[in-house]
Design a protein around this motif. Sequence first.
Motif, mmCIF file in Angstrom:
data_model
loop_
_atom_site.group_PDB
_atom_site.id
_atom_site.type_symbol
_atom_site.label_atom_id
_atom_site.label_comp_id
_atom_site.label_asym_id
_atom_site.label_seq_id
_atom_site.Cartn_x
_atom_site.Cartn_y
_atom_site.Cartn_z
ATOM 1 N N UNK A 1 0.858 -1.183 0.000
ATOM 2 C CA UNK A 1 0.000 0.000 0.000
ATOM 3 C C UNK A 1 0.896 1.234 0.000
ATOM 4 N N UNK A 2 1.007 1.868 -1.168
ATOM 5 C CA UNK A 2 1.775 3.105 -1.288
ATOM 6 C C UNK A 2 0.802 4.268 -1.308
ATOM 7 N N UNK A 3 -0.092 4.267 -0.339
ATOM 8 C CA UNK A 3 -1.196 5.230 -0.297
ATOM 9 C C UNK A 3 -1.118 6.160 0.905
ATOM 10 N N UNK A 4 -0.026 6.109 1.657
ATOM 11 C CA UNK A 4 0.149 7.015 2.779
ATOM 12 C C UNK A 4 -0.407 6.470 4.083
ATOM 13 N N UNK A 5 0.100 6.999 5.176
ATOM 14 C CA UNK A 5 -0.260 6.480 6.491
ATOM 15 C C UNK A 5 -1.732 6.734 6.827
ATOM 16 N N UNK A 6 -2.322 7.782 6.258
ATOM 17 C CA UNK A 6 -3.729 8.074 6.551
ATOM 18 C C UNK A 6 -4.663 6.987 6.017
ATOM 19 N N UNK A 7 -4.172 6.166 5.087
ATOM 20 C CA UNK A 7 -5.010 5.113 4.513
ATOM 21 C C UNK A 7 -5.046 3.852 5.368
ATOM 22 N N UNK A 8 -4.179 3.771 6.362
ATOM 23 C CA UNK A 8 -4.077 2.551 7.171
ATOM 24 C C UNK A 8 -5.405 2.209 7.845
ATOM 25 N N UNK A 9 -6.061 3.194 8.421
ATOM 26 C CA UNK A 9 -7.319 2.919 9.123
ATOM 27 C C UNK A 9 -8.411 2.486 8.152
ATOM 28 N N UNK A 10 -8.457 3.107 6.973
ATOM 29 C CA UNK A 10 -9.483 2.763 5.986
ATOM 30 C C UNK A 10 -9.288 1.328 5.479
ATOM 31 N N UNK A 11 -8.041 0.923 5.367
ATOM 32 C CA UNK A 11 -7.724 -0.402 4.827
ATOM 33 C C UNK A 11 -7.717 -1.498 5.892
ATOM 34 N N UNK A 12 -8.054 -1.142 7.114
ATOM 35 C CA UNK A 12 -8.013 -2.109 8.208
ATOM 36 C C UNK A 12 -8.749 -3.427 7.895
ATOM 37 N N UNK A 13 -9.969 -3.387 7.342
ATOM 38 C CA UNK A 13 -10.669 -4.649 7.064
ATOM 39 C C UNK A 13 -9.863 -5.583 6.156
ATOM 40 N N UNK A 14 -9.009 -4.994 5.303
ATOM 41 C CA UNK A 14 -8.212 -5.852 4.415
ATOM 42 C C UNK A 14 -6.970 -6.386 5.131
ATOM 43 N N UNK A 15 -6.167 -5.488 5.758
ATOM 44 C CA UNK A 15 -4.889 -5.959 6.287
ATOM 45 C C UNK A 15 -5.011 -6.789 7.559
ATOM 46 N N UNK A 16 -6.171 -6.775 8.183
ATOM 47 C CA UNK A 16 -6.345 -7.671 9.324
ATOM 48 C C UNK A 16 -6.602 -9.107 8.882
ATOM 49 N N UNK A 17 -6.926 -9.283 7.606
ATOM 50 C CA UNK A 17 -7.221 -10.620 7.082
ATOM 51 C C UNK A 17 -6.222 -11.094 6.034
ATOM 52 N N UNK A 18 -5.462 -10.155 5.445
ATOM 53 C CA UNK A 18 -4.556 -10.509 4.359
ATOM 54 C C UNK A 18 -3.206 -9.828 4.561
ATOM 55 N N UNK A 19 -2.195 -10.347 3.882
ATOM 56 C CA UNK A 19 -0.847 -9.787 4.017
ATOM 57 C C UNK A 19 -0.740 -8.474 3.245
ATOM 58 N N UNK A 20 -0.383 -7.437 3.919
ATOM 59 C CA UNK A 20 -0.192 -6.129 3.312
ATOM 60 C C UNK A 20 0.970 -5.428 3.973
ATOM 61 N N UNK A 21 1.790 -4.799 3.177
ATOM 62 C CA UNK A 21 2.828 -3.915 3.682
ATOM 63 C C UNK A 21 2.439 -2.488 3.332
ATOM 64 N N UNK A 22 2.832 -1.551 4.177
ATOM 65 C CA UNK A 22 2.506 -0.152 3.915
ATOM 66 C C UNK A 22 3.799 0.650 3.901
ATOM 67 N N UNK A 23 3.936 1.485 2.891
ATOM 68 C CA UNK A 23 5.103 2.365 2.828
ATOM 69 C C UNK A 23 4.686 3.745 3.310
ATOM 70 N N UNK A 24 5.403 4.250 4.292
ATOM 71 C CA UNK A 24 5.086 5.560 4.862
ATOM 72 C C UNK A 24 6.346 6.417 4.880
ATOM 73 N N UNK A 25 6.160 7.707 5.000
ATOM 74 C CA UNK A 25 7.303 8.607 5.089
ATOM 75 C C UNK A 25 8.104 8.298 6.356
ATOM 76 N N UNK A 26 9.419 8.451 6.303
ATOM 77 C CA UNK A 26 10.258 8.102 7.455
ATOM 78 C C UNK A 26 10.224 9.145 8.564
ATOM 79 N N UNK A 27 9.037 9.595 8.914
ATOM 80 C CA UNK A 27 8.856 10.572 9.985
ATOM 81 C C UNK A 27 8.254 9.859 11.190
ATOM 82 N N UNK A 28 8.646 10.265 12.377
ATOM 83 C CA UNK A 28 8.176 9.588 13.582
ATOM 84 C C UNK A 28 6.665 9.666 13.729
#
Length: 257
Positions: A133-160
Amino acid sequence: MIILFGGTTEGRLAAGLLDGMSRRYLYATKSASGCFPMSHGEHRNGALNDRTMVSLLAEREIRLIIDAAHPFAIGLHRTIARVAGTLSLPVIRLERDYRIDPELIDTPRVRFADSLAAAAGLLEIMKPRVVLAATGVQSVSVLRPYWTEHRMKVRILPAERSYDLAIREGFPEEDIIRKAPSCSQAEEEATYRLHGIDCLLCKESGSSGFLPVKLAAAKACGISAVIVRRPVLPATFRTVHSVAALREALSDRGERP
Protein backbone atom coordinates in the motif's frame (compact mmCIF):
# COMPACT_ATOMS: atom_id res chain seq x y z
CA MET A 1 -2.80 39.29 0.43
CA ILE A 2 -2.93 35.85 -1.19
CA ILE A 3 -3.21 32.57 0.70
CA LEU A 4 -1.49 29.59 -0.89
CA PHE A 5 -2.39 26.10 0.33
CA GLY A 6 0.64 23.94 -0.34
CA GLY A 7 2.74 21.22 1.21
CA THR A 8 3.39 19.79 -2.26
CA THR A 9 5.77 20.19 -5.19
CA GLU A 10 3.13 22.41 -6.78
CA GLY A 11 2.94 24.49 -3.63
CA ARG A 12 6.64 25.26 -3.77
CA LEU A 13 6.42 26.10 -7.46
CA ALA A 14 3.55 28.50 -6.80
CA ALA A 15 5.48 30.06 -3.90
CA GLY A 16 8.48 30.57 -6.17
CA LEU A 17 6.26 32.30 -8.70
CA LEU A 18 4.72 34.60 -6.09
CA ASP A 19 8.17 35.46 -4.75
CA GLY A 20 9.36 36.23 -8.27
CA MET A 21 6.32 38.45 -8.84
CA SER A 22 6.88 40.18 -5.45
CA ARG A 23 3.41 39.17 -4.23
CA ARG A 24 2.75 39.00 -0.50
CA TYR A 25 1.30 35.64 0.47
CA LEU A 26 0.60 33.26 3.32
CA TYR A 27 1.83 29.71 2.69
CA ALA A 28 -0.54 27.41 4.59
CA THR A 29 0.11 23.74 5.36
CA LYS A 30 -1.36 21.23 7.77
CA SER A 31 1.98 20.39 9.43
CA ALA A 32 5.10 22.41 10.18
CA SER A 33 7.37 20.10 8.20
CA GLY A 34 8.80 21.09 4.87
CA CYS A 35 9.44 24.76 5.60
CA PHE A 36 11.59 26.53 3.03
CA PRO A 37 12.92 30.07 2.47
CA MET A 38 10.45 32.59 1.07
CA SER A 39 11.20 36.21 0.16
CA HIS A 40 7.63 37.53 0.15
CA GLY A 41 5.70 34.84 1.97
CA GLU A 42 5.24 33.62 5.50
CA HIS A 43 4.47 30.15 6.68
CA ARG A 44 1.35 29.14 8.59
CA ASN A 45 0.67 25.58 9.71
CA GLY A 46 -2.25 23.82 11.35
CA ALA A 47 -5.52 22.26 10.24
CA LEU A 48 -8.41 24.60 9.46
CA ASN A 49 -12.15 24.09 9.60
CA ASP A 50 -14.77 26.40 8.11
CA ARG A 51 -14.87 28.69 11.15
CA THR A 52 -11.12 29.05 11.63
CA MET A 53 -10.48 29.46 7.90
CA VAL A 54 -13.07 32.24 7.65
CA SER A 55 -11.46 33.95 10.65
CA LEU A 56 -7.94 33.61 9.22
CA LEU A 57 -8.87 34.90 5.78
CA ALA A 58 -10.72 37.87 7.23
CA GLU A 59 -7.93 38.69 9.69
CA ARG A 60 -5.23 38.60 7.00
CA GLU A 61 -7.39 40.41 4.43
CA ILE A 62 -7.04 37.61 1.92
CA ARG A 63 -8.35 38.51 -1.54
CA LEU A 64 -7.34 35.38 -3.48
CA ILE A 65 -6.94 31.68 -2.69
CA ILE A 66 -4.49 29.44 -4.55
CA ASP A 67 -5.08 25.75 -3.91
CA ALA A 68 -1.92 23.75 -4.64
CA ALA A 69 -2.54 21.13 -1.95
CA HIS A 70 -2.41 17.39 -2.51
CA PRO A 71 -5.15 16.16 -4.87
CA PHE A 72 -6.36 13.70 -2.23
CA ALA A 73 -6.74 16.38 0.47
CA ILE A 74 -10.50 16.11 -0.10
CA GLY A 75 -11.56 17.72 3.17
CA LEU A 76 -9.36 20.75 2.57
CA HIS A 77 -10.60 21.27 -0.99
CA ARG A 78 -14.21 21.16 0.18
CA THR A 79 -13.54 23.54 3.07
CA ILE A 80 -11.84 25.99 0.70
CA ALA A 81 -14.81 25.81 -1.67
CA ARG A 82 -17.35 26.49 1.10
CA VAL A 83 -15.36 29.32 2.67
CA ALA A 84 -14.58 30.91 -0.70
CA GLY A 85 -18.30 30.87 -1.46
CA THR A 86 -19.13 32.44 1.89
CA LEU A 87 -16.56 35.22 1.46
CA SER A 88 -17.00 35.60 -2.33
CA LEU A 89 -13.31 34.91 -2.93
CA PRO A 90 -11.88 33.46 -6.15
CA VAL A 91 -9.95 30.17 -6.03
CA ILE A 92 -7.25 29.18 -8.50
CA ARG A 93 -6.28 25.53 -8.44
CA LEU A 94 -2.73 24.70 -9.59
CA GLU A 95 -3.20 21.14 -10.79
CA ARG A 96 -0.43 18.60 -11.30
CA ASP A 97 0.37 16.60 -14.42
CA TYR A 98 -1.60 13.35 -14.58
CA ARG A 99 -0.54 12.29 -18.06
CA ILE A 100 0.82 8.78 -18.25
CA ASP A 101 2.01 6.41 -20.96
CA PRO A 102 -1.01 4.33 -22.02
CA GLU A 103 1.22 1.25 -22.11
CA LEU A 104 1.49 1.48 -18.32
CA ILE A 105 -2.26 1.44 -17.68
CA ASP A 106 -3.94 -0.14 -20.71
CA THR A 107 -3.34 -3.66 -19.47
CA PRO A 108 -5.30 -6.24 -17.46
CA ARG A 109 -2.59 -5.98 -14.80
CA VAL A 110 -3.78 -2.47 -13.88
CA ARG A 111 -7.21 -1.72 -12.44
CA PHE A 112 -8.82 1.46 -11.18
CA ALA A 113 -11.04 2.06 -8.16
CA ASP A 114 -12.99 5.14 -7.09
CA SER A 115 -12.02 4.88 -3.41
CA LEU A 116 -9.76 3.02 -1.01
CA ALA A 117 -12.72 0.92 0.13
CA ALA A 118 -13.47 -0.04 -3.48
CA ALA A 119 -9.80 -0.82 -4.02
CA ALA A 120 -9.85 -3.17 -1.04
CA GLY A 121 -12.84 -4.91 -2.63
CA LEU A 122 -10.85 -5.39 -5.84
CA LEU A 123 -7.97 -6.87 -3.86
CA GLU A 124 -10.35 -9.40 -2.32
CA ILE A 125 -11.21 -10.56 -5.83
CA MET A 126 -7.64 -10.49 -7.17
CA LYS A 127 -6.24 -12.41 -4.17
CA PRO A 128 -2.59 -11.25 -4.30
CA ARG A 129 -0.08 -12.79 -1.90
CA VAL A 130 1.52 -9.56 -0.64
CA VAL A 131 0.17 -6.06 -1.34
CA LEU A 132 2.24 -2.91 -1.01
CA ALA A 133 0.00 0.00 0.00
CA ALA A 134 1.77 3.10 -1.29
CA THR A 135 -1.20 5.23 -0.30
CA GLY A 136 0.15 7.02 2.78
CA VAL A 137 -0.26 6.48 6.49
CA GLN A 138 -3.73 8.07 6.55
CA SER A 139 -5.01 5.11 4.51
CA VAL A 140 -4.08 2.55 7.17
CA SER A 141 -7.32 2.92 9.12
CA VAL A 142 -9.48 2.76 5.99
CA LEU A 143 -7.72 -0.40 4.83
CA ARG A 144 -8.01 -2.11 8.21
CA PRO A 145 -10.67 -4.65 7.06
CA TYR A 146 -8.21 -5.85 4.42
CA TRP A 147 -4.89 -5.96 6.29
CA THR A 148 -6.34 -7.67 9.32
CA GLU A 149 -7.22 -10.62 7.08
CA HIS A 150 -4.56 -10.51 4.36
CA ARG A 151 -0.85 -9.79 4.02
CA MET A 152 -0.19 -6.13 3.31
CA LYS A 153 2.83 -3.92 3.68
CA VAL A 154 2.51 -0.15 3.91
CA ARG A 155 5.10 2.37 2.83
CA ILE A 156 5.09 5.56 4.86
CA LEU A 157 7.30 8.61 5.09
CA PRO A 158 10.26 8.10 7.46
CA ALA A 159 8.86 10.57 9.98
CA GLU A 160 8.18 9.59 13.58
CA ARG A 161 4.64 10.95 13.52
CA SER A 162 3.79 8.72 10.52
CA TYR A 163 5.29 5.67 12.19
CA ASP A 164 3.53 6.40 15.48
CA LEU A 165 0.18 6.75 13.71
CA ALA A 166 0.58 3.41 11.94
CA ILE A 167 1.50 1.70 15.22
CA ARG A 168 -1.45 3.28 17.03
CA GLU A 169 -3.72 1.85 14.35
CA GLY A 170 -2.34 -1.58 15.20
CA PHE A 171 -0.59 -2.12 11.88
CA PRO A 172 2.07 -4.86 12.19
CA GLU A 173 5.44 -3.21 12.78
CA GLU A 174 7.25 -5.77 10.63
CA ASP A 175 5.13 -4.80 7.64
CA ILE A 176 5.87 -1.06 7.80
CA ILE A 177 8.32 0.23 5.19
CA ARG A 178 9.66 3.58 6.36
CA LYS A 179 10.79 5.06 3.08
CA ALA A 180 9.75 7.93 0.85
CA PRO A 181 8.65 7.04 -2.69
CA SER A 182 11.52 7.22 -5.14
CA CYS A 183 11.89 8.93 -8.50
CA SER A 184 14.13 6.02 -9.50
CA GLN A 185 12.48 3.07 -11.23
CA ALA A 186 15.40 0.86 -10.20
CA GLU A 187 14.85 1.71 -6.52
CA GLU A 188 11.13 1.01 -6.83
CA GLU A 189 11.81 -2.33 -8.47
CA ALA A 190 14.28 -3.22 -5.71
CA THR A 191 11.67 -2.40 -3.05
CA TYR A 192 9.02 -4.58 -4.69
CA ARG A 193 11.40 -7.52 -5.07
CA LEU A 194 12.93 -7.20 -1.61
CA HIS A 195 9.52 -7.44 0.06
CA GLY A 196 8.02 -10.05 -2.25
CA ILE A 197 5.32 -7.67 -3.50
CA ASP A 198 2.99 -9.04 -6.18
CA CYS A 199 0.44 -6.20 -6.15
CA LEU A 200 0.82 -2.44 -5.81
CA LEU A 201 -1.93 -0.28 -4.34
CA CYS A 202 -1.41 3.40 -5.13
CA LYS A 203 -3.20 6.67 -5.77
CA GLU A 204 -3.58 8.60 -9.00
CA SER A 205 -1.06 11.11 -7.73
CA GLY A 206 0.43 12.26 -11.04
CA SER A 207 4.03 12.73 -12.06
CA SER A 208 4.97 14.70 -8.92
CA GLY A 209 3.67 11.74 -6.90
CA PHE A 210 5.89 9.45 -9.01
CA LEU A 211 2.97 7.39 -10.31
CA PRO A 212 4.59 6.75 -13.73
CA VAL A 213 7.74 5.51 -11.96
CA LYS A 214 5.75 3.20 -9.68
CA LEU A 215 3.80 1.72 -12.59
CA ALA A 216 6.89 1.30 -14.76
CA ALA A 217 8.54 -0.58 -11.90
CA ALA A 218 5.43 -2.72 -11.44
CA LYS A 219 5.44 -3.57 -15.14
CA ALA A 220 9.13 -4.49 -15.04
CA CYS A 221 8.49 -6.75 -12.04
CA GLY A 222 5.41 -8.29 -13.66
CA ILE A 223 3.11 -7.41 -10.79
CA SER A 224 -0.43 -6.07 -10.80
CA ALA A 225 -1.56 -2.64 -9.63
CA VAL A 226 -4.72 -1.04 -8.29
CA ILE A 227 -4.96 2.74 -8.69
CA VAL A 228 -7.36 4.86 -6.64
CA ARG A 229 -8.68 7.60 -8.90
CA ARG A 230 -8.15 11.19 -7.81
CA PRO A 231 -11.23 12.95 -6.41
CA VAL A 232 -13.12 15.50 -8.47
CA LEU A 233 -12.35 19.09 -7.49
CA PRO A 234 -15.08 21.65 -6.73
CA ALA A 235 -16.53 23.11 -9.94
CA THR A 236 -16.08 26.65 -8.63
CA PHE A 237 -12.28 26.44 -8.82
CA ARG A 238 -10.45 27.94 -11.79
CA THR A 239 -7.97 25.23 -12.71
CA VAL A 240 -4.57 25.88 -14.29
CA HIS A 241 -2.05 23.22 -15.22
CA SER A 242 1.30 25.02 -15.14
CA VAL A 243 3.16 27.79 -13.39
CA ALA A 244 3.01 29.81 -16.60
CA ALA A 245 -0.78 29.46 -16.63
CA LEU A 246 -0.90 30.48 -12.96
CA ARG A 247 1.13 33.59 -13.76
CA GLU A 248 -1.32 34.42 -16.54
CA ALA A 249 -4.29 33.89 -14.22
CA LEU A 250 -2.73 36.25 -11.66
CA SER A 251 -2.03 38.82 -14.34
CA ASP A 252 -5.62 38.55 -15.57
CA ARG A 253 -6.74 39.53 -12.08
CA GLY A 254 -4.36 42.48 -12.00
CA GLU A 255 -2.74 41.22 -8.79
CA ARG A 256 -0.50 43.79 -7.16
CA PRO A 257 2.42 43.28 -4.76
